[in-house]
Design a protein around this motif. Structure first.
Motif, PDB file in Angstrom:
ATOM      1  N   SER A 142      -4.738  -0.659  -7.794  1.00 40.07           N
ATOM      2  CA  SER A 142      -6.135  -0.547  -7.353  1.00 40.07           C
ATOM      3  C   SER A 142      -6.377   0.656  -6.455  1.00 40.07           C
ATOM      4  N   SER A 143      -5.318   1.377  -6.084  1.00 39.35           N
ATOM      5  CA  SER A 143      -5.513   2.572  -5.251  1.00 39.35           C
ATOM      6  C   SER A 143      -4.279   3.464  -5.318  1.00 39.35           C
ATOM      7  N   GLY A 144      -4.370   4.624  -4.675  1.00 42.01           N
ATOM      8  CA  GLY A 144      -3.231   5.492  -4.426  1.00 42.01           C
ATOM      9  C   GLY A 144      -2.314   5.758  -5.616  1.00 42.01           C
ATOM     10  N   ILE A 145      -1.023   5.621  -5.370  1.00 39.45           N
ATOM     11  CA  ILE A 145       0.001   5.978  -6.357  1.00 39.45           C
ATOM     12  C   ILE A 145      -0.112   5.119  -7.617  1.00 39.45           C
ATOM     13  N   GLY A 146      -0.419   3.836  -7.451  1.00 39.64           N
ATOM     14  CA  GLY A 146      -0.510   2.935  -8.604  1.00 39.64           C
ATOM     15  C   GLY A 146      -1.634   3.341  -9.551  1.00 39.64           C
TER      16      GLY A 146
ATOM     17  N   ALA B 262      -6.044  -9.393 -12.443  1.00 44.06           N
ATOM     18  CA  ALA B 262      -5.930  -9.586 -10.995  1.00 44.06           C
ATOM     19  C   ALA B 262      -4.648 -10.351 -10.679  1.00 44.06           C
ATOM     20  N   LEU B 263      -3.852  -9.816  -9.764  1.00 49.62           N
ATOM     21  CA  LEU B 263      -2.550 -10.429  -9.483  1.00 49.62           C
ATOM     22  C   LEU B 263      -2.084 -10.138  -8.064  1.00 49.62           C
ATOM     23  N   ASP B 264      -1.658 -11.204  -7.366  1.00 52.80           N
ATOM     24  CA  ASP B 264      -0.975 -11.063  -6.077  1.00 52.80           C
ATOM     25  C   ASP B 264       0.511 -11.243  -6.364  1.00 52.80           C
ATOM     26  N   VAL B 265       1.295 -10.184  -6.166  1.00 52.39           N
ATOM     27  CA  VAL B 265       2.712 -10.240  -6.552  1.00 52.39           C
ATOM     28  C   VAL B 265       3.529 -11.207  -5.700  1.00 52.39           C
ATOM     29  N   THR B 266       2.976 -11.642  -4.560  1.00 47.76           N
ATOM     30  CA  THR B 266       3.727 -12.591  -3.725  1.00 47.76           C
ATOM     31  C   THR B 266       3.549 -14.039  -4.207  1.00 47.76           C
ATOM     32  N   ASP B 267       2.658 -14.246  -5.158  1.00 48.40           N
ATOM     33  CA  ASP B 267       2.350 -15.591  -5.663  1.00 48.40           C
ATOM     34  C   ASP B 267       3.136 -15.826  -6.967  1.00 48.40           C
TER      35      ASP B 267
ATOM     36  N   GLU C  60       7.871  -9.745   1.947  1.00 48.49           N
ATOM     37  CA  GLU C  60       7.256 -10.521   0.850  1.00 48.49           C
ATOM     38  C   GLU C  60       6.670  -9.601  -0.214  1.00 48.49           C
ATOM     39  N   THR C  61       5.958  -8.555   0.213  1.00 46.94           N
ATOM     40  CA  THR C  61       5.289  -7.687  -0.758  1.00 46.94           C
ATOM     41  C   THR C  61       6.262  -6.724  -1.418  1.00 46.94           C
ATOM     42  N   ASN C  62       6.999  -5.970  -0.589  1.00 45.70           N
ATOM     43  CA  ASN C  62       7.838  -4.884  -1.129  1.00 45.70           C
ATOM     44  C   ASN C  62       9.088  -5.388  -1.848  1.00 45.70           C
TER      45      ASN C  62
ATOM     46  N   VAL D 259      11.121   1.001  -9.751  1.00 45.16           N
ATOM     47  CA  VAL D 259      10.915   0.447  -8.413  1.00 45.16           C
ATOM     48  C   VAL D 259      10.478   1.601  -7.509  1.00 45.16           C
ATOM     49  N   LEU D 260       9.285   1.450  -6.909  1.00 44.15           N
ATOM     50  CA  LEU D 260       8.799   2.419  -5.930  1.00 44.15           C
ATOM     51  C   LEU D 260       9.382   2.019  -4.589  1.00 44.15           C
ATOM     52  N   SER D 261      10.449   2.680  -4.188  1.00 44.95           N
ATOM     53  CA  SER D 261      10.950   2.400  -2.842  1.00 44.95           C
ATOM     54  C   SER D 261      10.295   3.425  -1.932  1.00 44.95           C
ATOM     55  N   SER D 262      11.078   4.244  -1.275  1.00 44.22           N
ATOM     56  CA  SER D 262      10.549   5.227  -0.331  1.00 44.22           C
ATOM     57  C   SER D 262      11.744   5.948   0.252  1.00 44.22           C
TER      58      SER D 262
ATOM     59  N   GLY E 231      10.611  -2.315  10.435  1.00 44.12           N
ATOM     60  CA  GLY E 231      10.164  -3.387   9.542  1.00 44.12           C
ATOM     61  C   GLY E 231       9.977  -2.881   8.120  1.00 44.12           C
ATOM     62  N   TYR E 232       9.333  -1.738   7.992  1.00 46.43           N
ATOM     63  CA  TYR E 232       9.096  -1.129   6.670  1.00 46.43           C
ATOM     64  C   TYR E 232      10.405  -0.606   6.084  1.00 46.43           C
ATOM     65  N   VAL E 233      11.199   0.040   6.949  1.00 46.64           N
ATOM     66  CA  VAL E 233      12.487   0.599   6.518  1.00 46.64           C
ATOM     67  C   VAL E 233      13.391  -0.517   5.981  1.00 46.64           C
TER      68      VAL E 233
ATOM     69  N   PRO F 199       9.552   8.277  -2.647  1.00 43.36           N
ATOM     70  CA  PRO F 199       8.783   9.389  -2.069  1.00 43.36           C
ATOM     71  C   PRO F 199       8.854   9.418  -0.542  1.00 43.36           C
ATOM     72  N   GLY F 200       8.690  10.615  -0.001  1.00 44.60           N
ATOM     73  CA  GLY F 200       8.517  10.783   1.442  1.00 44.60           C
ATOM     74  C   GLY F 200       7.044  10.666   1.785  1.00 44.60           C
ATOM     75  N   MET F 201       6.517  11.639   2.514  1.00 43.20           N
ATOM     76  CA  MET F 201       5.130  11.546   2.976  1.00 43.20           C
ATOM     77  C   MET F 201       4.129  11.818   1.842  1.00 43.20           C
TER      78      MET F 201
ATOM     79  N   ARG G  72       0.019  11.536   1.008  1.00 41.80           N
ATOM     80  CA  ARG G  72      -1.302  11.260   1.601  1.00 41.80           C
ATOM     81  C   ARG G  72      -2.146  10.515   0.574  1.00 41.80           C
ATOM     82  N   THR G  73      -2.243   9.199   0.727  1.00 43.42           N
ATOM     83  CA  THR G  73      -3.130   8.399  -0.128  1.00 43.42           C
ATOM     84  C   THR G  73      -4.237   7.849   0.767  1.00 43.42           C
ATOM     85  N   GLU G  74      -5.335   7.405   0.134  1.00 40.91           N
ATOM     86  CA  GLU G  74      -6.488   6.985   0.961  1.00 40.91           C
ATOM     87  C   GLU G  74      -6.161   5.805   1.863  1.00 40.91           C
ATOM     88  N   GLU G  75      -5.283   4.896   1.407  1.00 37.08           N
ATOM     89  CA  GLU G  75      -5.186   3.619   2.095  1.00 37.08           C
ATOM     90  C   GLU G  75      -3.882   3.347   2.830  1.00 37.08           C
ATOM     91  N   PHE G  76      -2.784   4.030   2.450  1.00 40.10           N
ATOM     92  CA  PHE G  76      -1.466   3.652   2.971  1.00 40.10           C
ATOM     93  C   PHE G  76      -1.427   3.598   4.497  1.00 40.10           C
ATOM     94  N   ALA G  77      -1.797   4.722   5.151  1.00 37.55           N
ATOM     95  CA  ALA G  77      -1.709   4.797   6.613  1.00 37.55           C
ATOM     96  C   ALA G  77      -2.799   3.949   7.265  1.00 37.55           C
TER      97      ALA G  77
HETATM   98  P1  NAP Z   1      -1.916   2.101  -1.114  1.00 27.19           P
HETATM   99  O1  NAP Z   1      -2.953   3.090  -1.538  1.00 27.19           O
HETATM  100  O2  NAP Z   1      -2.119   1.337   0.159  1.00 27.19           O
HETATM  101  O3  NAP Z   1      -1.657   1.122  -2.332  1.00 27.19           O
HETATM  102  C1  NAP Z   1      -0.965  -0.089  -2.217  1.00 27.19           C
HETATM  103  C2  NAP Z   1      -1.266  -0.908  -3.451  1.00 27.19           C
HETATM  104  O4  NAP Z   1      -0.502  -2.115  -3.379  1.00 27.19           O
HETATM  105  C3  NAP Z   1      -2.728  -1.279  -3.548  1.00 27.19           C
HETATM  106  O5  NAP Z   1      -3.159  -1.085  -4.877  1.00 27.19           O
HETATM  107  C4  NAP Z   1      -2.755  -2.762  -3.183  1.00 27.19           C
HETATM  108  O6  NAP Z   1      -3.790  -3.399  -3.940  1.00 27.19           O
HETATM  109  C5  NAP Z   1      -1.381  -3.185  -3.688  1.00 27.19           C
HETATM  110  N1  NAP Z   1      -0.891  -4.415  -3.044  1.00 27.19           N
HETATM  111  C6  NAP Z   1      -0.630  -4.632  -1.742  1.00 27.19           C
HETATM  112  N2  NAP Z   1      -0.224  -5.899  -1.560  1.00 27.19           N
HETATM  113  C7  NAP Z   1      -0.247  -6.489  -2.786  1.00 27.19           C
HETATM  114  C8  NAP Z   1       0.033  -7.793  -3.261  1.00 27.19           C
HETATM  115  N3  NAP Z   1       0.442  -8.772  -2.443  1.00 27.19           N
HETATM  116  N4  NAP Z   1      -0.089  -8.043  -4.598  1.00 27.19           N
HETATM  117  C9  NAP Z   1      -0.495  -7.071  -5.446  1.00 27.19           C
HETATM  118  N5  NAP Z   1      -0.791  -5.828  -5.061  1.00 27.19           N
HETATM  119  C10 NAP Z   1      -0.674  -5.545  -3.738  1.00 27.19           C
HETATM  120  O7  NAP Z   1      -0.502   2.831  -0.920  1.00 27.19           O
HETATM  121  P2  NAP Z   1       0.246   3.970  -1.757  1.00 27.19           P
HETATM  122  O8  NAP Z   1       0.448   5.084  -0.814  1.00 27.19           O
HETATM  123  O9  NAP Z   1      -0.389   4.196  -3.073  1.00 27.19           O
HETATM  124  O10 NAP Z   1       1.665   3.245  -1.942  1.00 27.19           O
HETATM  125  C11 NAP Z   1       2.092   2.683  -3.184  1.00 27.19           C
HETATM  126  C12 NAP Z   1       3.574   2.343  -3.072  1.00 27.19           C
HETATM  127  O11 NAP Z   1       4.318   3.518  -2.729  1.00 27.19           O
HETATM  128  C13 NAP Z   1       3.895   1.300  -1.994  1.00 27.19           C
HETATM  129  O12 NAP Z   1       4.963   0.489  -2.439  1.00 27.19           O
HETATM  130  C14 NAP Z   1       4.349   2.164  -0.823  1.00 27.19           C
HETATM  131  O13 NAP Z   1       5.164   1.452   0.067  1.00 27.19           O
HETATM  132  C15 NAP Z   1       5.074   3.272  -1.551  1.00 27.19           C
HETATM  133  N6  NAP Z   1       5.202   4.518  -0.815  1.00 27.19           N
HETATM  134  C16 NAP Z   1       4.112   5.137  -0.228  1.00 27.19           C
HETATM  135  C17 NAP Z   1       4.300   6.308   0.500  1.00 27.19           C
HETATM  136  C18 NAP Z   1       3.164   7.002   1.214  1.00 27.19           C
HETATM  137  O14 NAP Z   1       3.443   7.847   2.100  1.00 27.19           O
HETATM  138  N7  NAP Z   1       1.909   6.748   0.875  1.00 27.19           N
HETATM  139  C19 NAP Z   1       5.581   6.865   0.605  1.00 27.19           C
HETATM  140  C20 NAP Z   1       6.644   6.239  -0.028  1.00 27.19           C
HETATM  141  C21 NAP Z   1       6.454   5.075  -0.721  1.00 27.19           C
HETATM  142  P3  NAP Z   1      -4.656  -4.678  -3.492  1.00 27.19           P
HETATM  143  O15 NAP Z   1      -4.886  -4.556  -2.014  1.00 27.19           O
HETATM  144  O16 NAP Z   1      -5.903  -4.536  -4.329  1.00 27.19           O
HETATM  145  O17 NAP Z   1      -3.821  -5.859  -3.892  1.00 27.19           O
END
Ligand code: NAP
Length: 257
Positions: free
Chosen positions: A15-19, A61-66, A112-114, A139-142, A154-156, A185-187, A189-194
């Motif tokens: 729904s956002s960012g990398i996905g 629509a899916l919550d991966v923790t469910d 739970e999520t990661n 697998v998208l780790s980091s 906690g994230y690490v 990935p390292g740093m 810049r996505t709209e929602e991560f930070a």
């Molecule tokens: P983001 O824009 O915040 O996207 C996170 C996505 O995960 C959203 O689509 C959110 O969608 C979904 N999500 C969160 N909890 C969920 C749940 N319980 N069930 C299903 N979907 C869930 O972040 P991003 O930067 O694109 O990051 C994507 C991935 O790359 C993450 O795993 C992040 O840890 C990893 N990563 C990011 C960075 C960075 O610097 N941005 C670096 C390295 C790795 P909903 O809220 O709609 O469910």
């Protein structure tokens, strides 16, 4: 493959960012993308956008923790002849507190999520990926899954869990027609991560990228994921770690201020 021979790719957290970017790139590379996340409106809009552009896209629509919801999703995918690709992207960080004061609830939620979310979806789709005769699990780790930094424990810890899941699964299923690819990935810049990490505090979120010439973009990472997936089936990109040029390590970032 779909009935038309199009490979099916499931993307979590689309729904956002990398996905979302990965869905666009994989669709352009000829996949039927199944885009999932909790926010239904956003994945439906993405599927509509891709369909209007002439691609094949389905929203779910899916919550991966469910776990029950993940199993119901896997059953729903039975209507496709096979599932070829799973991109475990759903995840993220919560808080940046030191170990001494970090909130255990944040740590639990990140695990739970990661980790558990990735485990749920991978377990549920592995039979279909194997039956496809040519499956790929991403697998998208980091870089947080490969080294620590102050305020990040906690994230690490959670991303180290995701890394270990990928590495162990690769050992366990060798000999089956499924590859396991870890993208770290390292740093980016996505709209929602930070903003999610700092619970909507946009000032704190902006500081993460302050003075960094060109952080990676969601498109950069999606391009890398798509490259790894589109290598010939016998080529397994085990682990691909990418950072912006301005970032030499998790703790060494060049900032122009
Ligand atoms: P983001 O824009 O915040 O996207 C996170 C996505 O995960 C959203 O689509 C959110 O969608 C979904 N999500 C969160 N909890 C969920 C749940 N319980 N069930 C299903 N979907 C869930 O972040 P991003 O930067 O694109 O990051 C994507 C991935 O790359 C993450 O795993 C992040 O840890 C990893 N990563 C990011 C960075 C960075 O610097 N941005 C670096 C390295 C790795 P909903 O809220 O709609 O469910």
């Amino acid at each position: 493959m779909s009935a038309t021979g199009t490979p099916i790719a499931v993307i979590t957290g689309a729904s956002s960012g990398i996905g979302a970017a990965t869905a666009r790139h994989l669709a352009a590379a000829g996949h039927h993308v199944v885009v999932t996340a909790r926010r239904k409106d956003r994945i439906e809009a993405l599927a509509a956008e891709l369909t209007a552009a002439g691609h094949l896209a389905t929203a779910y629509a899916l919550d991966v923790t469910d776990r029950a919801a993940v199993d119901a999703f896997a059953a729903e995918l039975d209507r496709f002849p096979s599932v070829n690709v799973l991109v475990n992207n759903a995840g993220g960080a919560l808080g940046a507190d030191p170990v001494a004061t970090g909130d255990p609830a944040d740590w639990r939620q990140m695990y739970e999520t990661n980790v558990i979310g990735t485990l749920h979806v991978t377990q549920a789709l592995l039979p279909a990926l194997t039956a496809s005769g040519d499956g790929t699990v991403v697998v998208l780790s980091s870089t947080a899954g490969h080294g620590t930094y102050e305020g990040g424990a906690g994230y690490v810890a959670a991303k180290h869990g995701a890394h270990v899941l990928a590495e162990t699964l690769r050992l366990e299923i060798v000999g089956t027609p499924v590859r396991v690819i870890e993208i770290a990935p390292g740093m980016v810049r996505t709209e929602e991560f930070a903003s999610t990490r700092f619970r909507g505090d946009e000032e704190k979120a902006a500081k993460v990228y302050e003075g960094v010439a060109e952080p990676l973009t969601a498109d950069d990472v999606a391009d890398t994921i798509t490259w790894a997936i589109t290598r010939p089936s016998h080529v397994n990109v085990d682990l691909l770690l990418l950072r912006p040029r301005a970032q030499a390590s998790n703790t060494k970032v060049h900032r122009e201020v």
